[in-house]
Structure formats: C-alpha cells, structure tokens
Write an enzyme that holds these catalytic residues in place. Structure first.
Site, short mmCIF file in Angstrom:
data_model
loop_
_atom_site.label_atom_id
_atom_site.label_comp_id
_atom_site.label_asym_id
_atom_site.label_seq_id
_atom_site.Cartn_x
_atom_site.Cartn_y
_atom_site.Cartn_z
N CYS A 1 6.62 33.16 62.84
CA CYS A 1 5.19 33.16 62.54
C CYS A 1 4.34 33.96 63.52
O CYS A 1 3.21 34.29 63.24
CB CYS A 1 4.71 31.73 62.44
SG CYS A 1 5.81 30.77 61.38
N HIS B 1 -2.13 32.11 61.48
CA HIS B 1 -0.94 31.95 60.66
C HIS B 1 -1.16 30.75 59.75
O HIS B 1 -1.57 29.67 60.19
CB HIS B 1 0.28 31.72 61.57
CG HIS B 1 1.43 31.10 60.87
ND1 HIS B 1 1.99 31.68 59.75
CD2 HIS B 1 2.10 29.94 61.07
CE1 HIS B 1 2.96 30.90 59.32
NE2 HIS B 1 3.06 29.85 60.09
N ASN C 1 3.53 28.81 53.00
CA ASN C 1 3.72 29.41 54.32
C ASN C 1 4.79 30.49 54.21
O ASN C 1 5.97 30.18 54.04
CB ASN C 1 4.13 28.28 55.29
CG ASN C 1 4.48 28.78 56.68
OD1 ASN C 1 4.73 29.95 56.89
ND2 ASN C 1 4.51 27.87 57.63
#
Lengths: 79, 332
Positions: free
Chosen positions: B112, B259, B289
């Site tokens: 990430c 993120h 995600n």
C-alpha cells in the site's frame, strides 16, 4: 469514565441493536455485532477516549465487557 | 529540474464481486452493514488466468493510448503478486508494450505504500538525469492470495492496476517526501508460505480467524487490530513530517488522498489528524482496497471529476505491509 457511560459508549461504538443494554457481564463475543470490523471500532474508541493502544493479539482474549475494561485499565473507570 | 504527474491510466478486471454475492456465500454476513462501515459495495476480481502483469499491461495501454511509446525511458512495476520469482515483471512489460530497448526496468515489492515510493524513485531518476519519462505501474491481484473462506479479507480486497506517467518539467510537481519503515511488524500482514523461507505446503492446515473465517499459511494473513494500531501511530506522524519537509500546513493543502484501506480506518485517521471532510478522498465503494493502486485510482478520479484542478496541491499517503509507509505532496 463512569462505567455506565462506558456501556452507552459501547452500544454506540458497536452499533448494538441485538440487545437493549450491556453491562460488565455481557459477553461481547456472543453479540451478533461483534466481528472483525467491530474490533477496529473498539481500537478507535479506546484511542479517542482513553488515548491507549491495546496490542492486537490481546483483542483475541476479550470476552466480557469486564475483560475489555480490565484491558483498558481499572484506573480509567469509576463506578 | 522537476518531475510532474502527467497522466494516469487505470484498469479494473471485468468480473465484479458484489456484497450480495458474498452474503449468499457467507451466513450472518450483512451486505448493508459492510457497505456502511467498510465503505465497499463491490470489488473487481481478476479472471482465473489473469495476472497482475496482465492488469498492468492494460492500465499501461490506457495511459499510453495517445503517447509515443519511445518517450518512456523507465518502467517501474510495483506488485506483490509477481508473474515469476524471476525474471522481473517490468522486463516482460517492456516487451509487451513495445517500449524501446533503451528503457530501464525494475520491479519494486511493496504494497500500500508502493505508489509513494515509486514516485520517489521516479523523481530521483529525473534529478539524476537517468530518465525523462517514467511509467510507474502499480498492480496487484490480492484476491489470488486469499483463502476462499476468508470472508473478512475477501470483503476488503479487490484487484486493480494503475499506470502513472511521470515526466520532467520546468514547474514543481512532486515535492518532498516522508518515508518510513518498521520491519518489526512484518508478521502482521504476510503470506507466510510460498517463498524461500517456507515453501508452499499443499497440506497446510486450516486456521480459524476467530470471526468465522478460515485461511491457511499459504494465504494472506492480516492482523487487522495490529495494522490499525500501526496506522494510528504512523500516519499522523508521516503527515506532520511531510508537511514540515515542505514547509506547509494542512491549510496549504487543497486535497488529501490516503491509501483506501477501508472506510472505517481511513475516516478515523482523517478525524484524528483533523483533515476537513470536504478536502478528503473516501471512495472505495466500487473497487475495495486495491493495495498499491488505490492512490493513483483516487488521483485519477478527482482529476477527471475536476475536484482537483491544475495548480492544486494534493497530499498523498500510503501505509501498510512491511510495515512501510510514505507521504508526499503533489502539485497537479
């Protein structure tokens, strides 16, 4: 924080609707609202209201509301 | 010498996994509750034979559509679902895209935080006169690492790729960075088996996650509470650090993109840091995600919608597996 305030805060944090109220003997893991995202809400609540960080693995030991209060620290609560 | 973000291309796989489909698979799994708290309704899932490199190629084709491929002189591929142990995915990508053989290519293995690190590398290549135009590709098929019965992670993660063209410019585009690492947390977000330390184990036993989910050591393990603890600690600090390094305050920043881990976590970080709602990106409703692709997907989204305009400053921060984190400020 008063214990009764903490019970209300828990009802809000976990958005508990399956029971009308919680107290120290309520087993959180029995509640249908208690899932992996609920644990994240507890972490945020403890950070916001108690400025404390509980190690991730300790969350697996949580059963009753009392066990959660013990983890936060008895000194944080008044009856 | 300055580096700017010129253009972003995005590719999301065709197959969509909806909350309703997950609810049919898992008992006691509440679609509306997940959407409200995790902020996710759908996520894209790569096809059985579709790899992160395939997604990467499509995102690159999107961004290079009206561009001369000869203009690219460096490719950085950030992924944690590599095609092979070796060779390097970026080398294969150079060939698939028909880029010049004078193109430099390398992979970076980050999750990430990868986009921010990729920008730091791209900027450094320009500062050192190594490259004039860098294709920064962030692509992952995280769903491939998930156990079919791991409902918590199957809820959160989606597959996707973004390709960002970073080029040389006379104006400031990518400002100073704040980067950080704490490898002591490496076990909290990990695929334990399949590498050289622990080989893939066809007989790996099921492990219960305590919330009705299952995985094995061949699959992704995420200690959600520990990861949240880490972000509560690291992200406010890296935001403060990047502001200081650029001699700015939050008021000087027009927009913030973190993120997109999950809505609950990201929204809590926003409140804790004190970022106004209207300056903050929160959109993972249709993607989930997507690991290193969430920030460029978000950037592309707000640039296309006109939420950020040329001249605006955008603070971006990525954080996760490693632990690894970073932040920078981008002038659009």
């Amino acid at each position: 924080m008063k214990k009764t305030e903490f019970y209300d805060l828990l009802m809000d944090t976990l958005e508990i609707e399956s029971v009308d109220a919680v107290d120290e003997s309520t087993d959180l893991t029995d509640l249908e609202e208690y899932d992996s995202l609920a644990v994240l809400s507890l972490i945020a609540m403890i950070d916001e209201h108690f400025s404390k960080r509980i190690p991730g693995t300790d969350f697996q030991k949580i059963t009753t509301v009392q066990s959660l209060m013990d983890m936060i620290g008895a000194g944080s609560f008044e009856s | 010498m300055n580096a700017v973000i010129q253009k972003i291309g995005v590719y999301l796989p065709e197959t969509v996994l909806t909350n309703d489909a997950l609810a049919r698979e898992f008992e006691d799994w509440n679609s509306e509750k997940v959407e409200k708290r995790a902020g996710i309704r759908e996520r894209h899932v790569a096809g059985e034979n579709e790899t992160a490199l395939d997604l990467a190629e499509k995102a690159c084709r999107d961004v290079l559509r009206d561009e001369d491929p000869e203009s690219v002189d460096f490719v950085i591929l950030c992924t944690q679902s590599p095609e092979y142990y070796l060779p390097t995915g970026a080398c294969i990508l150079q060939d698939r895209l028909g880029l010049s053989v004078r193109t430099g290519a390398l992979d970076i293995s980050l999750g990430c935080s990868g986009f921010v690190y990729g920008l730091a590398l791209a900027k450094s290549f320009m500062a050192s006169d190594t490259a004039d135009r860098v294709l920064l590709v962030t692509s992952d098929v995280m769903t491939r690492h998930l156990h079919p019965r791991d409902r918590a992670n199957r809820t959160i993660f989606g597959d996707g790729a973004a390709a960002t063209l970073v080029g040389r410019s006379d104006r400031e585009g990518i400002l100073n960075f704040s980067l950080g690492t704490d490898g002591s947390g490496f076990r909290n977000l990990i695929v334990p088996n399949g590498g050289m330390r622990h080989r893939y184990d066809p007989d790996a036993p099921d492990i219960a996650d305590g919330f009705g989910g299952t995985r094995t050591d061949n699959h992704l393990y995420m200690n959600g509470p520990e990861i949240f603890n880490f972000t509560i600690d690291a992200v406010p600090k890296t935001v403060a650090d990047v502001l200081e390094k650029n001699e700015m305050t939050l008021e000087d920043v027009d927009y913030v993109i973190f993120h997109q881990a999950n809505k609950y976590m990201v929204e809590y970080l926003r409140k804790k840091i004190g970022i106004p709602h209207e300056k903050f990106y929160l959109n993972m409703l249709y993607t989930g995600n997507t690991v290193s692709a969430t920030i460029p997907i978000g950037l592309n989204d707000v640039m296309k919608q006109g939420i950020v305009k040329p001249g605006d400053t955008v603070l971006v921060s990525g954080f996760g597996v490693g632990y690894s984190w970073g932040a920078t400020i981008i002038k659009i």
